[in-house]
Scaffold this motif. Structure first.
Motif, short mmCIF file in Angstrom:
data_model
loop_
_atom_site.label_atom_id
_atom_site.label_comp_id
_atom_site.label_asym_id
_atom_site.label_seq_id
_atom_site.Cartn_x
_atom_site.Cartn_y
_atom_site.Cartn_z
N GLY A 42 -5.14 1.48 -4.76
CA GLY A 42 -4.21 0.98 -5.76
C GLY A 42 -4.53 -0.45 -6.19
O GLY A 42 -5.70 -0.84 -6.27
N TYR A 43 -3.49 -1.25 -6.44
CA TYR A 43 -3.68 -2.64 -6.86
C TYR A 43 -4.17 -3.43 -5.66
O TYR A 43 -3.56 -3.41 -4.60
N LEU A 44 -5.32 -4.12 -5.85
CA LEU A 44 -5.93 -4.84 -4.73
C LEU A 44 -5.37 -6.26 -4.65
O LEU A 44 -5.32 -6.97 -5.64
N THR A 45 -4.93 -6.62 -3.44
CA THR A 45 -4.26 -7.91 -3.26
C THR A 45 -4.97 -8.74 -2.20
O THR A 45 -5.68 -8.19 -1.36
N ALA A 46 -4.73 -10.04 -2.23
CA ALA A 46 -5.39 -10.95 -1.29
C ALA A 46 -5.03 -10.61 0.15
O ALA A 46 -5.85 -10.74 1.05
N LYS B 117 3.10 5.25 -0.83
CA LYS B 117 4.38 5.68 -1.40
C LYS B 117 4.44 5.16 -2.83
O LYS B 117 3.90 4.09 -3.13
N SER B 118 5.15 5.88 -3.69
CA SER B 118 5.24 5.42 -5.08
C SER B 118 6.33 4.37 -5.20
O SER B 118 7.18 4.23 -4.32
N ALA C 289 -3.47 6.31 3.83
CA ALA C 289 -4.07 5.19 3.11
C ALA C 289 -4.57 5.66 1.76
O ALA C 289 -5.73 5.54 1.43
N GLN C 290 -3.67 6.24 0.97
CA GLN C 290 -4.01 6.68 -0.38
C GLN C 290 -2.90 6.24 -1.32
O GLN C 290 -1.74 6.62 -1.14
N HIS C 291 -3.29 5.47 -2.32
CA HIS C 291 -2.32 4.99 -3.28
C HIS C 291 -1.72 6.16 -4.06
O HIS C 291 -2.45 7.06 -4.47
N CYS C 292 -0.41 6.15 -4.26
CA CYS C 292 0.14 7.21 -5.10
C CYS C 292 1.22 6.66 -6.02
O CYS C 292 2.14 7.36 -6.40
N GLY C 293 1.09 5.40 -6.37
CA GLY C 293 2.05 4.82 -7.30
C GLY C 293 1.46 4.66 -8.68
O GLY C 293 0.56 5.39 -9.08
N LYS C 294 2.00 3.67 -9.37
CA LYS C 294 1.57 3.35 -10.72
C LYS C 294 0.05 3.07 -10.77
O LYS C 294 -0.52 2.58 -9.81
N ALA C 295 -0.55 3.38 -11.92
CA ALA C 295 -1.96 3.02 -12.12
C ALA C 295 -2.08 2.39 -13.50
O ALA C 295 -1.33 2.73 -14.39
N THR D 230 -8.19 17.11 -2.76
CA THR D 230 -7.07 16.20 -2.51
C THR D 230 -6.13 16.66 -1.41
O THR D 230 -5.33 15.87 -0.94
N GLU D 231 -6.18 17.89 -1.03
CA GLU D 231 -5.23 18.33 -0.01
C GLU D 231 -5.83 18.32 1.38
O GLU D 231 -6.96 18.72 1.55
#
Lengths: 356, 173
Positions: free
Chosen positions: A160-164, A229-230, B112-118, B172-173
């Motif tokens: 996702g968004y990469l942060t420091a 998590k979203s 450790a997988q992003h699943c939010g906004k992009a 993905t699963e």
């Protein structure tokens, strides 16, 4: 931006309105973002920081079209003014204390603030009175969308968004709700709340965020997890949990009134009495006593004072606010006496705090 | 107190592993344990089964190597990151991928997988990928909450997306 004009107002987050605002003081969401083409702040030299600041400042003006974002060069500000912005929760303590090119854009109503070159290149924050996380999210999300059209954020499909700091990676979101919980503190029930929150990975902090003490019975509850998590899920967790804590605080207040109305009334009345009569008083004691008074108003034990007025006193008695209202720099002892006289005037019968 | 079975320092981590039905107990000191996790990660990545988790002669060297590992982009070493707690640039997440993973799992749980906004600029396919990951997440919580009506709706949305994305579901699963 005219900081002097701000001193007279209490700021959006202390307006004392919005859902559950007797206990939920404010809702806040912040997003951490970085530009893809630059190193993170710790590896930036001064020239690069200035370059980032100039770039983002220009982009922010374009994005803000339709609403005014006033930009303050934090590096240029006096220590007192920086402290003032910290007290109003418009910038973080770290941002005030650090060095080099950095700044903050603030909207007129003080709901939106954008810190540039804090721990991340961009820290967007939306702050609102009461329990209003959905409104916070929709405001911050649309600002983020608009900014993202102008710049390229550091982003990876996996992380996702990469942060420091890896603690913010993913959504880069921190969702927090500030609660006023005097009854739970008084009965020590607050420990149970902490334990329950810890189990579901929610963090509890004091009034001014990380590492700050819980003064005046104010507690900030926020998500710790940011990856996997979203945003909706993380916001929902807080929306599910907060009403339970609010109910708990209300139940304990009702029980206190029922079991020992006289002693509770006595505590509240004494607090009010000290605030109206003290000749010298510290910021900490003021917060503590205002907390009792605030609860007293909610319970109908004090009837000639309103919540927004007390909220205003919470902020205006803070060191930097007090000095700005007095229009002079004061030492600690002078501040304590100035604070006491300010409180006496404000509480002596609805005066505005001006010298009579 | 038990001693580390790799060196003579006191063991602080006690690991019980079950491999192909066999129980194996490991007693390790802090630094050997770190080395162990590190090599575990590497071996599971390369799927090299013949690779023993403990190339003993290399422990010291590799620990040093881990700390001196640095990002080719910003030059920060892993040791510097550990000291200041802040990364040097976005590429560090790639350069220190294996080293950061245990840390990320520790902070955020094991997904450790992003699943939010992009960002909207992300390619269309990955947008839909994210959406899929997110919907599956939603589905799980809807089922947990016994919200079956909502779950059914989400399931429909998922199968629609899966069709659009073709065979991509396998990965993905």
């Amino acid at each position: 931006m005219d900081l002097e004009a701000l001193t007279e107002k209490s700021g959006e987050w202390l307006r004392g309105t919005g859902p559950e605002s007797d206990i939920v003081v404010s809702s806040r969401i912040r997003l951490a973002r970085n530009l893809a083409q630059y190193p993170f702040i710790s590896r930036c030299d001064d020239t690069t920081k200035t370059e980032i600041e100039t770039l983002l400042k220009a982009k922010m003006d374009e994005v803000a079209a339709g609403r005014r974002l006033q930009y303050l060069d934090v590096d240029d500000l006096e220590t007192l003014d920086r402290q003032f912005l910290v007290e109003r929760q418009l910038i973080s303590r770290e941002h005030a204390d650090s060095t080099g090119s950095r700044g903050v854009g603030i909207s007129d109503e003080e709901t939106l603030s954008v810190m540039i070159n804090e721990e991340d290149h961009i820290r967007i924050q939306v702050l609102r009175s009461g329990l209003s996380l959905d409104e916070c999210w929709s405001e911050i999300n649309s600002f983020d969308d608009a900014l993202e059209e102008e710049v390229t954020y550091a982003f990876s499909e996996k992380l996702g968004y990469l942060t420091a700091c890896p603690t913010n990676v993913g959504t880069g979101i921190r969702v927090s709700v500030m609660l006023h919980l005097p009854a739970l503190v008084m009965t020590k029930e607050i420990q149970k709340v902490f334990q329950a929150l810890h189990k579901i990975s929610l963090a509890v902090r004091g009034l001014y965020g990380e590492g700050s003490q819980a003064v005046g019975d104010f507690y900030q509850i926020s998500n710790q997890v940011t990856l996997g998590k979203s945003e909706d899920q993380l916001i929902q967790t807080l929306k599910d949990v907060v009403p339970n804590i609010v109910d708990y605080e209300r139940r304990v207040r009702t029980a206190l009134v029922k079991e020992n109305r006289q002693s509770l009334h006595d505590t509240v009345a004494r607090a009010y009495g000290i605030l109206r009569n003290a000749q010298t008083i510290s910021s900490e004691e003021t917060m503590h006593l205002l907390s009792s008074v605030r609860m007293g108003i909610n319970l109908g034990l004090i009837d000639n004072l309103e919540i927004p007025e007390v909220n205003e006193l919470f902020i205006q008695t803070q060191p930097a606010h007090l000095q700005k209202l007095r229009k002079s720099e004061l030492g600690s002892a002078e501040r304590n006496s100035a604070r006491a006289s300010f409180l006496r005037r404000r509480l002596s019968g609805g005066g505005s705090g001006e010298e009579n | 107190m038990k001693k580390c079975q790799q060196c003579s320092k006191p063991a602080t981590l006690h690991i019980t592993e079950i491999r192909e039905g066999e129980v194996q107990a490991l007693h390790l000191c802090e630094s050997c344990a770190q080395e162990y996790w590190h090599s575990e990660l590497e071996s599971s990545e390369t799927e090299d089964a013949s690779n023993s988790p403990f190339p003993m002669s290399m422990v010291e060297d590799e620990l040093e190597e881990l700390d001196s590992l640095s990002c080719p982009n910003c030059g920060i070493s892993f040791k510097q990151f550990r000291a200041q707690g802040r990364l040097g640039c976005p590429h560090d997440y790639v350069a220190f991928e294996a080293e950061l993973l245990p840390l990320l799992e520790n902070i955020h749980g094991d997904t450790a997988q992003h699943c939010g906004k992009a960002p909207k600029r992300a390619p269309d396919a990955s947008q839909r990928q994210y959406r899929l990951i997110r919907l599956r997440n939603d589905l799980r919580s809807a089922v947990d909450m016994e919200n079956y009506e909502e779950a059914a709706q989400i399931r429909d949305e998922i199968s629609e997306l899966e069709q659009e994305l073709g065979e991509i579901t396998d990965t993905t699963e």
